[in-house]
Design a protein around this motif. Structure first.
Motif, PDB file in Angstrom:
ATOM      1  N   TYR A   1     -48.904   8.978  16.309  1.00  9.57           N
ATOM      2  CA  TYR A   1     -47.804   8.063  16.624  1.00  9.57           C
ATOM      3  C   TYR A   1     -46.484   8.634  16.079  1.00  9.57           C
ATOM      4  O   TYR A   1     -45.410   8.306  16.564  1.00  9.57           O
ATOM      5  N   HIS A   2     -46.604   9.502  15.086  1.00  8.47           N
ATOM      6  CA  HIS A   2     -45.434  10.116  14.462  1.00  8.47           C
ATOM      7  C   HIS A   2     -45.245  11.548  14.973  1.00  8.47           C
ATOM      8  O   HIS A   2     -46.175  12.174  15.442  1.00  8.47           O
ATOM      9  N   GLN A   3     -44.036  12.043  14.809  1.00  5.40           N
ATOM     10  CA  GLN A   3     -43.769  13.476  15.034  1.00  5.40           C
ATOM     11  C   GLN A   3     -44.082  14.242  13.747  1.00  5.40           C
ATOM     12  O   GLN A   3     -44.087  13.654  12.670  1.00  5.40           O
ATOM     13  N   PRO A   4     -44.282  15.560  13.863  1.00  2.00           N
ATOM     14  CA  PRO A   4     -44.437  16.328  12.618  1.00  2.00           C
ATOM     15  C   PRO A   4     -43.122  16.429  11.834  1.00  2.00           C
ATOM     16  O   PRO A   4     -43.131  16.586  10.617  1.00  2.00           O
ATOM     17  N   TYR A   5     -42.001  16.330  12.563  1.00  3.28           N
ATOM     18  CA  TYR A   5     -40.711  16.575  11.918  1.00  3.28           C
ATOM     19  C   TYR A   5     -40.333  15.463  10.943  1.00  3.28           C
ATOM     20  O   TYR A   5     -40.599  14.286  11.187  1.00  3.28           O
ATOM     21  N   LEU A   6     -39.716  15.890   9.860  1.00  5.44           N
ATOM     22  CA  LEU A   6     -39.391  14.968   8.772  1.00  5.44           C
ATOM     23  C   LEU A   6     -37.966  14.436   8.891  1.00  5.44           C
ATOM     24  O   LEU A   6     -37.091  15.111   9.433  1.00  5.44           O
ATOM     25  N   THR A   7     -37.769  13.242   8.353  1.00  2.25           N
ATOM     26  CA  THR A   7     -36.440  12.640   8.311  1.00  2.25           C
ATOM     27  C   THR A   7     -36.342  11.811   7.032  1.00  2.25           C
ATOM     28  O   THR A   7     -37.336  11.666   6.311  1.00  2.25           O
ATOM     29  N   ILE A   8     -35.165  11.291   6.758  1.00  6.48           N
ATOM     30  CA  ILE A   8     -35.008  10.389   5.607  1.00  6.48           C
ATOM     31  C   ILE A   8     -34.859   8.969   6.154  1.00  6.48           C
ATOM     32  O   ILE A   8     -33.994   8.702   6.975  1.00  6.48           O
TER      33      ILE A   8
END
Lengths: 210, 167
Positions: free
Chosen positions: B94-101
């Motif tokens: 459901y999530h992307q691998p890419y990170l965010t804050i």
């Protein structure tokens, strides 16, 4: 003293939890008896249950999954709780929880769950340590403790081991990576793109919403 | 669409969800599920789909089609029961691998545009105060991690009490 080192990663080999336990082993004097137990699947064998029950101290090392304990480990903890409650055991419990995000504090709830399990199993709670971006530690396997990626881990790990050897309780400890958050975020995102490419995928493929 | 994830037996589920809306999808223990093995295949090999071939390989997509997610679970050590947690663990695609804050902490970027309303109902006749506190924080964390529009958590001694509250 008999110390049980329980690896709760679903990966039988090459997990961050394994490396974190190896780091711990290096800080424990040789006169202690170390017992390694792999908690990789949803059931413990009777030998594993006996091994765990015979310990004075248990150290659970596990990855945080979605803010909590991985599901396979919950099955094992229920099984273990039942076995330990049937006859009282003077065991002190410690936990090392790592996650894929930067902030070690994100492991707080998972550590609290292990503590709640400890109470259910009528054992004594020792201490928890939450490690952000545990993978960075795992990738720096050969770097000495206190240097490079392991700079921020040295002091908390030393406190943790001293408490463990004295079977003392302490406040939970949280460790962030040595590197700044923005640098780690950029580096990690770059690495995901690289991993995708290795499977023939472009960056935009990894963001597809099927 | 509403996604209901629960760990009840069939008769309890019938009682509790007997009159659920037509567009609700029920996920219960009758479905085959394997544990997440942390391979990240759902991020870098088959984005959005889990590589494990069972009833949950498309759980990310099902979550994306939902505006409401209701979770009914026994409270275990301040978290979900093994089955419900297994379902949640398998929502990694459901999530992307890419990170965010997000909310001041690092999390995965959203793969989808929906923002679910998350309702969690814990049951158990001997939930301790520390377990309740842990469970509240756990659901709050899930709310942020899923980038939910809202999250609520409630506790019930048994299914009868929950049934009365749900009506």
């Amino acid at each position: 003293m008999k110390i049980g080192l329980i690896n709760g990663s679903p990966k039988a080999i090459g997990s961050t939890s394994e490396v974190l336990l190896d780091e711990l082993k290096g800080l424990i004097p040789d006169d202690h008896d170390l017992v390694s137990v792999g908690m990789h699947h949803a059931m413990l064998s009777s030998t594993q249950l006996e091994d765990i029950a015979s310990c004075d101290v248990l150290v659970f090392a596990l990855p945080m999954y979605m803010g909590g304990i991985p599901s396979h480990m919950l099955h094992c903890l229920m099984q273990l709780e039942k076995a330990l409650v049937e006859s009282p055991h003077p065991i002190t419990v410690y936990a090392i929880v790592n996650n894929g995000h930067y902030e070690g504090i994100q492991n707080e709830t998972t550590i609290a769950m292990i503590k709640n399990w400890t109470n259910r199993a009528h054992l004594k709670w020792g201490q928890g340590i939450g490690i952000g971006t545990g993978l960075m530690i795992a990738l720096a396997k050969d770097v000495p403790m206190g240097h490079g990626t392991k700079k921020n881990l040295a002091h908390p790990y030393s406190t943790f081991v001293n408490n463990l050897l004295d079977r003392q309780s302490g406040d939970n400890l949280y460790v962030n990576p040595t590197y700044p958050r923005f640098a780690l975020l950029q580096g990690a995102n770059h690495d995901w793109t690289k991993q995708g490419k290795a499977h023939g995928l472009r960056k935009k493929d990894l963001t597809l919403a099927p | 669409m509403k996604l209901i994830i629960h760990d009840l037996n069939q008769s309890e589920a019938d009682r509790l969800f007997g009159h659920h809306p037509d567009d609700a999808i029920l996920i219960g223990k009758d479905q085959e599920i394997h544990q997440c093995v942390g391979c990240f295949g759902c991020w870098v090999e088959t984005p959005g789909f889990c590589k494990i071939k069972d009833d949950f390989c498309d759980i990310g997509k099902r979550m994306a089609q939902s505006d409401e997610v209701e979770i009914v679970s026994r409270c275990l050590y301040g978290g979900f029961s093994p089955f419900v947690k297994n379902v949640l663990d398998r929502t990694l695609p459901y999530h992307q691998p890419y990170l965010t804050i997000r909310d001041g902490e690092m999390h995965q970027k959203d793969r989808y545009k929906n923002h679910v309303n998350l309702t969690v109902r814990f049951y158990g006749d001997d939930i301790t105060l520390p377990e309740k506190t842990t469970a509240e924080r756990f659901v709050e964390y899930n709310g942020v991690d899923l980038d939910a529009q809202s999250h609520t958590v409630s506790f019930y001694k048994n299914i009868e009490e929950m049934e009365a509250a749900r009506q």
